[in-house]
Scaffold this motif. Structure first.
Motif, short mmCIF file in Angstrom:
data_model
loop_
_atom_site.label_atom_id
_atom_site.label_comp_id
_atom_site.label_asym_id
_atom_site.label_seq_id
_atom_site.Cartn_x
_atom_site.Cartn_y
_atom_site.Cartn_z
N LEU A 41 20.14 41.37 -16.27
CA LEU A 41 19.76 42.64 -15.67
C LEU A 41 19.07 42.47 -14.31
N GLN A 42 18.18 41.48 -14.20
CA GLN A 42 17.47 41.26 -12.94
C GLN A 42 18.45 40.82 -11.84
N GLU A 43 19.38 39.96 -12.20
CA GLU A 43 20.39 39.52 -11.22
C GLU A 43 21.28 40.68 -10.81
N LEU A 44 21.67 41.52 -11.77
CA LEU A 44 22.50 42.69 -11.47
C LEU A 44 21.78 43.64 -10.51
N ARG A 45 20.51 43.87 -10.76
CA ARG A 45 19.74 44.75 -9.86
C ARG A 45 19.66 44.18 -8.45
N THR A 46 19.51 42.88 -8.35
CA THR A 46 19.45 42.24 -7.03
C THR A 46 20.79 42.37 -6.31
N LEU A 47 21.89 42.14 -7.03
CA LEU A 47 23.22 42.28 -6.43
C LEU A 47 23.47 43.72 -5.97
N LYS A 48 22.96 44.68 -6.71
CA LYS A 48 23.07 46.09 -6.29
C LYS A 48 22.26 46.32 -5.02
N ALA A 49 21.08 45.73 -4.96
CA ALA A 49 20.19 45.93 -3.80
C ALA A 49 20.79 45.37 -2.51
N ILE A 50 21.59 44.32 -2.62
CA ILE A 50 22.21 43.75 -1.41
C ILE A 50 23.65 44.23 -1.24
N ASN A 51 24.01 45.27 -1.99
CA ASN A 51 25.33 45.92 -1.90
C ASN A 51 26.50 45.00 -2.22
N SER A 52 26.31 44.08 -3.15
CA SER A 52 27.42 43.22 -3.57
C SER A 52 28.19 43.81 -4.74
N VAL A 53 27.54 44.68 -5.49
CA VAL A 53 28.22 45.41 -6.57
C VAL A 53 27.84 46.88 -6.45
N PRO A 54 28.70 47.76 -6.93
CA PRO A 54 28.39 49.20 -6.86
C PRO A 54 27.14 49.53 -7.66
N THR A 55 26.41 50.53 -7.21
CA THR A 55 25.18 50.92 -7.90
C THR A 55 25.45 51.44 -9.30
N ARG A 56 26.66 51.88 -9.57
CA ARG A 56 27.01 52.38 -10.90
C ARG A 56 27.38 51.27 -11.88
N PRO B 29 11.48 27.32 -10.20
CA PRO B 29 12.46 26.97 -11.23
C PRO B 29 12.70 28.13 -12.18
N GLY B 30 13.97 28.40 -12.48
CA GLY B 30 14.32 29.50 -13.36
C GLY B 30 14.45 30.83 -12.63
N GLU B 31 14.10 30.88 -11.35
CA GLU B 31 14.24 32.10 -10.56
C GLU B 31 15.40 31.93 -9.59
N PHE B 32 15.65 32.96 -8.82
CA PHE B 32 16.76 32.91 -7.87
C PHE B 32 16.38 33.67 -6.61
N HIS B 33 17.16 33.47 -5.57
CA HIS B 33 17.01 34.31 -4.40
C HIS B 33 18.39 34.75 -3.94
N ALA B 34 18.43 35.75 -3.09
CA ALA B 34 19.68 36.36 -2.67
C ALA B 34 19.89 36.19 -1.18
N GLY B 35 21.12 36.27 -0.76
CA GLY B 35 21.45 36.18 0.66
C GLY B 35 22.90 36.52 0.88
N TYR B 36 23.37 36.27 2.09
CA TYR B 36 24.76 36.50 2.45
C TYR B 36 25.37 35.20 2.95
N GLN B 37 26.63 35.00 2.65
CA GLN B 37 27.36 33.82 3.10
C GLN B 37 28.73 34.30 3.58
N GLU B 38 29.13 33.83 4.76
CA GLU B 38 30.44 34.20 5.28
C GLU B 38 31.48 33.25 4.71
N ILE B 39 32.47 33.80 4.04
CA ILE B 39 33.57 33.01 3.48
C ILE B 39 34.87 33.67 3.90
N GLU B 40 35.75 32.88 4.50
CA GLU B 40 37.03 33.39 4.98
C GLU B 40 36.84 34.61 5.90
#
Length: 125
Positions: free
Chosen positions: A84-99, A24-35
């Motif tokens: 910040l933790q969510e942003l770092r995770t999104l960067k790690a899975i290449n969902s947002v640019p590292t910059r 609870p209060g944490e999250f996990h990351a993955g990929y989902q195919e949409i369209e």
């Protein structure tokens, strides 16, 4: 939180989780195919949340951002800023640019409503 990935990201299954089970209060990351496009997501408190930047650049790349913003306003779709933790995770899975220094998230339900609303606007659909 550390993410360790072995192998390459060449072909990604429809859903891939990087953490075993979120407490609870944490999250996990993955990929989902949409369209037909693989989008990275964070599962936060039982809700799949997608990076709005990736949604705009990959899913709605042929539609002006002002049009998408107006659709979101009409549909009363709210995005939320990731921490910040969510942003770092999104960067790690290449969902947002590292910059990227900030990112907004949109829920899967809102994303589906937006996709339905924008179907007639995109020439490739």
């Amino acid at each position: 939180m550390f993410l360790t990935c072995e192998g390459t990201f060449g072909i990604v299954p429809t859903t891939m989780d990087y953490n075993r089970e979120a407490r609870p209060g944490e999250f996990h990351a993955g990929y989902q195919e949409i369209e037909g496009i693989n989008l990275g997501y964070l599962q936060i408190n039982g809700t799949q949340m997608f990076a709005l930047a990736q949604v705009l650049s990959d899913l709605f790349k042929d539609i002006p951002r002002t049009t998408i913003s107006k659709k979101m306003e009409i549909l009363k779709i709210k995005s939320r800023r990731c921490d910040l933790q969510e942003l770092r995770t999104l960067k790690a899975i290449n969902s947002v640019p590292t910059r990227a220094v900030k990112c907004s998230l949109i829920s899967k339900a809102d994303l589906e409503a937006l996709c339905t609303s924008c179907k007639s606007l995109s020439p490739r659909r």
